[in-house]
Design a protein around this motif. Structure first.
Motif, mmCIF file in Angstrom:
data_model
loop_
_atom_site.group_PDB
_atom_site.id
_atom_site.type_symbol
_atom_site.label_atom_id
_atom_site.label_comp_id
_atom_site.label_asym_id
_atom_site.label_seq_id
_atom_site.Cartn_x
_atom_site.Cartn_y
_atom_site.Cartn_z
ATOM 1 N N ALA A 86 39.267 37.474 45.246
ATOM 2 C CA ALA A 86 38.376 38.572 45.609
ATOM 3 C C ALA A 86 37.521 38.164 46.798
ATOM 4 C CB ALA A 86 37.485 38.954 44.433
ATOM 5 N N LEU A 87 37.306 39.100 47.698
ATOM 6 C CA LEU A 87 36.378 38.941 48.813
ATOM 7 C C LEU A 87 35.006 39.345 48.309
ATOM 8 C CD1 LEU A 87 35.552 38.666 51.840
ATOM 9 C CD2 LEU A 87 36.288 41.052 52.112
ATOM 10 N N ILE A 88 34.023 38.456 48.482
ATOM 11 C CA ILE A 88 32.667 38.776 48.030
ATOM 12 C C ILE A 88 31.661 38.549 49.147
ATOM 13 C CG2 ILE A 88 33.249 38.166 45.648
ATOM 14 C CD1 ILE A 88 31.400 35.655 46.040
ATOM 15 N N ASP A 89 30.526 39.209 49.007
ATOM 16 C CA ASP A 89 29.351 38.971 49.842
ATOM 17 C C ASP A 89 28.451 38.058 49.021
ATOM 18 O OD1 ASP A 89 26.904 38.964 51.144
ATOM 19 O OD2 ASP A 89 26.883 41.115 51.501
ATOM 20 N N SER A 90 28.346 36.801 49.431
ATOM 21 C CA SER A 90 27.624 35.803 48.637
ATOM 22 C C SER A 90 26.130 35.772 48.911
ATOM 23 C CB SER A 90 28.214 34.414 48.898
ATOM 24 O OG SER A 90 27.938 34.002 50.229
ATOM 25 N N SER A 91 25.594 36.755 49.615
ATOM 26 C CA SER A 91 24.188 36.706 50.023
ATOM 27 C C SER A 91 23.199 36.908 48.874
ATOM 28 C CB SER A 91 23.908 37.735 51.124
ATOM 29 O OG SER A 91 24.123 39.051 50.644
ATOM 30 N N GLY A 92 23.655 37.400 47.740
ATOM 31 C CA GLY A 92 22.740 37.618 46.619
ATOM 32 C C GLY A 92 22.324 36.325 45.944
ATOM 33 N N ALA A 93 21.217 36.392 45.218
ATOM 34 C CA ALA A 93 20.665 35.214 44.549
ATOM 35 C C ALA A 93 21.503 34.770 43.354
ATOM 36 C CB ALA A 93 19.227 35.500 44.097
ATOM 37 N N ASN A 94 22.290 35.696 42.786
ATOM 38 C CA ASN A 94 23.139 35.356 41.633
ATOM 39 C C ASN A 94 24.294 36.351 41.577
ATOM 40 O OD1 ASN A 94 22.345 37.709 39.951
ATOM 41 N ND2 ASN A 94 20.347 36.699 39.956
ATOM 42 N N ASP A 95 25.248 36.094 40.666
ATOM 43 C CA ASP A 95 26.441 36.933 40.599
ATOM 44 C C ASP A 95 26.153 38.385 40.214
ATOM 45 O OD1 ASP A 95 28.023 34.892 41.446
ATOM 46 O OD2 ASP A 95 28.889 34.444 39.476
ATOM 47 N N GLY A 97 42.478 34.216 34.089
ATOM 48 C CA GLY A 97 42.589 34.975 32.838
ATOM 49 C C GLY A 97 43.676 36.021 32.911
ATOM 50 N N THR A 98 43.322 37.206 33.397
ATOM 51 C CA THR A 98 44.255 38.327 33.469
ATOM 52 C C THR A 98 43.971 39.161 34.710
ATOM 53 O OG1 THR A 98 45.107 40.276 32.294
ATOM 54 C CG2 THR A 98 42.762 39.824 32.066
ATOM 55 N N GLN A 99 44.954 39.965 35.105
ATOM 56 C CA GLN A 99 44.755 40.922 36.198
ATOM 57 C C GLN A 99 44.326 42.286 35.664
ATOM 58 O OE1 GLN A 99 48.297 41.188 38.598
ATOM 59 N NE2 GLN A 99 48.345 38.997 39.012
ATOM 60 N N THR A 100 44.481 42.482 34.373
ATOM 61 C CA THR A 100 44.196 43.781 33.775
ATOM 62 C C THR A 100 42.730 44.158 33.969
ATOM 63 O OG1 THR A 100 45.915 43.382 32.121
ATOM 64 C CG2 THR A 100 44.304 45.124 31.638
ATOM 65 N N GLY A 101 42.501 45.276 34.627
ATOM 66 C CA GLY A 101 41.152 45.794 34.823
ATOM 67 C C GLY A 101 40.449 45.346 36.088
ATOM 68 N N VAL A 102 41.047 44.438 36.860
ATOM 69 C CA VAL A 102 40.341 43.921 38.035
ATOM 70 C C VAL A 102 40.339 44.894 39.217
ATOM 71 C CG1 VAL A 102 40.736 41.513 37.387
ATOM 72 C CG2 VAL A 102 42.314 42.629 38.973
ATOM 73 N N HIS A 103 41.196 45.909 39.183
ATOM 74 C CA HIS A 103 41.248 46.882 40.282
ATOM 75 C C HIS A 103 40.433 48.144 39.991
ATOM 76 C CE1 HIS A 103 43.983 44.683 42.843
ATOM 77 N NE2 HIS A 103 44.725 44.407 41.781
ATOM 78 N N ASN A 104 39.496 48.046 39.077
ATOM 79 C CA ASN A 104 38.619 49.171 38.758
ATOM 80 C C ASN A 104 37.669 49.397 39.940
ATOM 81 O OD1 ASN A 104 36.528 50.818 37.856
ATOM 82 N ND2 ASN A 104 36.577 49.983 35.787
ATOM 83 N N PRO A 105 37.688 50.572 40.566
ATOM 84 C CA PRO A 105 36.828 50.812 41.723
ATOM 85 C C PRO A 105 35.340 50.848 41.391
ATOM 86 C CG PRO A 105 37.987 52.820 41.121
ATOM 87 C CD PRO A 105 38.546 51.722 40.260
ATOM 88 N N ASP A 106 34.997 50.847 40.105
ATOM 89 C CA ASP A 106 33.587 50.843 39.705
ATOM 90 C C ASP A 106 33.001 49.441 39.622
ATOM 91 O OD1 ASP A 106 33.603 53.622 39.550
ATOM 92 O OD2 ASP A 106 34.244 53.602 37.460
ATOM 93 N N ILE A 107 33.812 48.404 39.824
ATOM 94 C CA ILE A 107 33.290 47.031 39.853
ATOM 95 C C ILE A 107 32.477 46.876 41.127
ATOM 96 C CG2 ILE A 107 33.938 44.600 40.118
ATOM 97 C CD1 ILE A 107 36.387 45.222 38.323
ATOM 98 N N ASN A 108 31.228 46.492 40.970
ATOM 99 C CA ASN A 108 30.349 46.333 42.127
ATOM 100 C C ASN A 108 30.016 44.876 42.436
ATOM 101 O OD1 ASN A 108 30.021 49.118 42.688
ATOM 102 N ND2 ASN A 108 28.620 49.273 40.972
ATOM 103 N N THR A 109 29.838 44.059 41.406
ATOM 104 C CA THR A 109 29.346 42.699 41.605
ATOM 105 C C THR A 109 30.296 41.677 40.970
ATOM 106 O OG1 THR A 109 28.077 42.637 39.564
ATOM 107 C CG2 THR A 109 26.956 43.537 41.530
ATOM 108 N N VAL A 110 30.080 40.412 41.305
ATOM 109 C CA VAL A 110 30.855 39.336 40.696
ATOM 110 C C VAL A 110 30.634 39.342 39.187
ATOM 111 C CG1 VAL A 110 31.199 36.833 40.600
ATOM 112 C CG2 VAL A 110 30.823 37.958 42.809
ATOM 113 N N ALA A 111 29.411 39.611 38.748
ATOM 114 C CA ALA A 111 29.126 39.684 37.312
ATOM 115 C C ALA A 111 29.918 40.815 36.657
ATOM 116 C CB ALA A 111 27.629 39.863 37.072
ATOM 117 N N ASP A 112 30.053 41.953 37.332
ATOM 118 C CA ASP A 112 30.866 43.064 36.806
ATOM 119 C C ASP A 112 32.320 42.632 36.649
ATOM 120 O OD1 ASP A 112 28.636 44.746 36.944
ATOM 121 O OD2 ASP A 112 29.317 45.777 38.762
#
Length: 139
Positions: A98-107, A32-47
């Motif tokens: 993005a590097l993620i921790d996939s251990s959660g049950a969902n995004d 999609g876009t790169q705009t907004g992806v470097h927000n330090p408040d993003i915590n999860t894949v869903a965010d």
């Protein structure tokens, strides 16, 4: 009071990250876009996926060969993994990974640890090779 971190302290912090991730370290492709992806408040894949005009490509690859290096010459430490190859996806353009921790049950509970957009966008028509060097660096 002044603060500083020794190279050994940096390396041990990254070693703890490597250990805590274990086999749950994965990389995802941002579309999609790169705009907004470097927000330090993003915590999860869903965010990350909820950022306007951002999408998450369906393929998720597990990272292997994790290693931490203490670099006394450059006063830093680095966490590195083996390179990855995502399958061809005609018409899809990678805007980053993005590097993620996939251990959660969902995004909604899978943590995003870092976002990388240097060298992007890249069309995925012939696949996407990600050459990983110092994926996480502590300076």
């Amino acid at each position: 009071m002044a603060e500083s971190y020794t190279n050994r302290g940096k390396a041990r912090a990254l070693q703890a990250l490597l250990s805590s991730l274990g086999s749950n370290a994965q990389m995802i492709v941002i579309t999609g876009t790169q705009t907004g992806v470097h927000n330090p408040d993003i915590n999860t894949v869903a965010d990350l996926d909820a950022v306007a005009s951002v999408g998450i490509h369906t393929e998720r690859l597990s990272l292997t060969g994790g290693a931490v290096t203490e670099d006394d010459t450059n006063d830093r430490a680095a966490l590195d993994y083996g390179n990855l190859s995502f399958a061809a996806a005609p018409g899809v353009t990678a805007q980053g990974v993005a590097l993620i921790d996939s251990s959660g049950a969902n995004d909604g509970v899978r943590d995003v640890l870092s976002v990388h957009t240097t060298g992007f966008p890249v069309p995925m028509d012939g696949g996407l090779n990600v050459n990983i060097a110092d994926l996480v660096r502590a300076n």
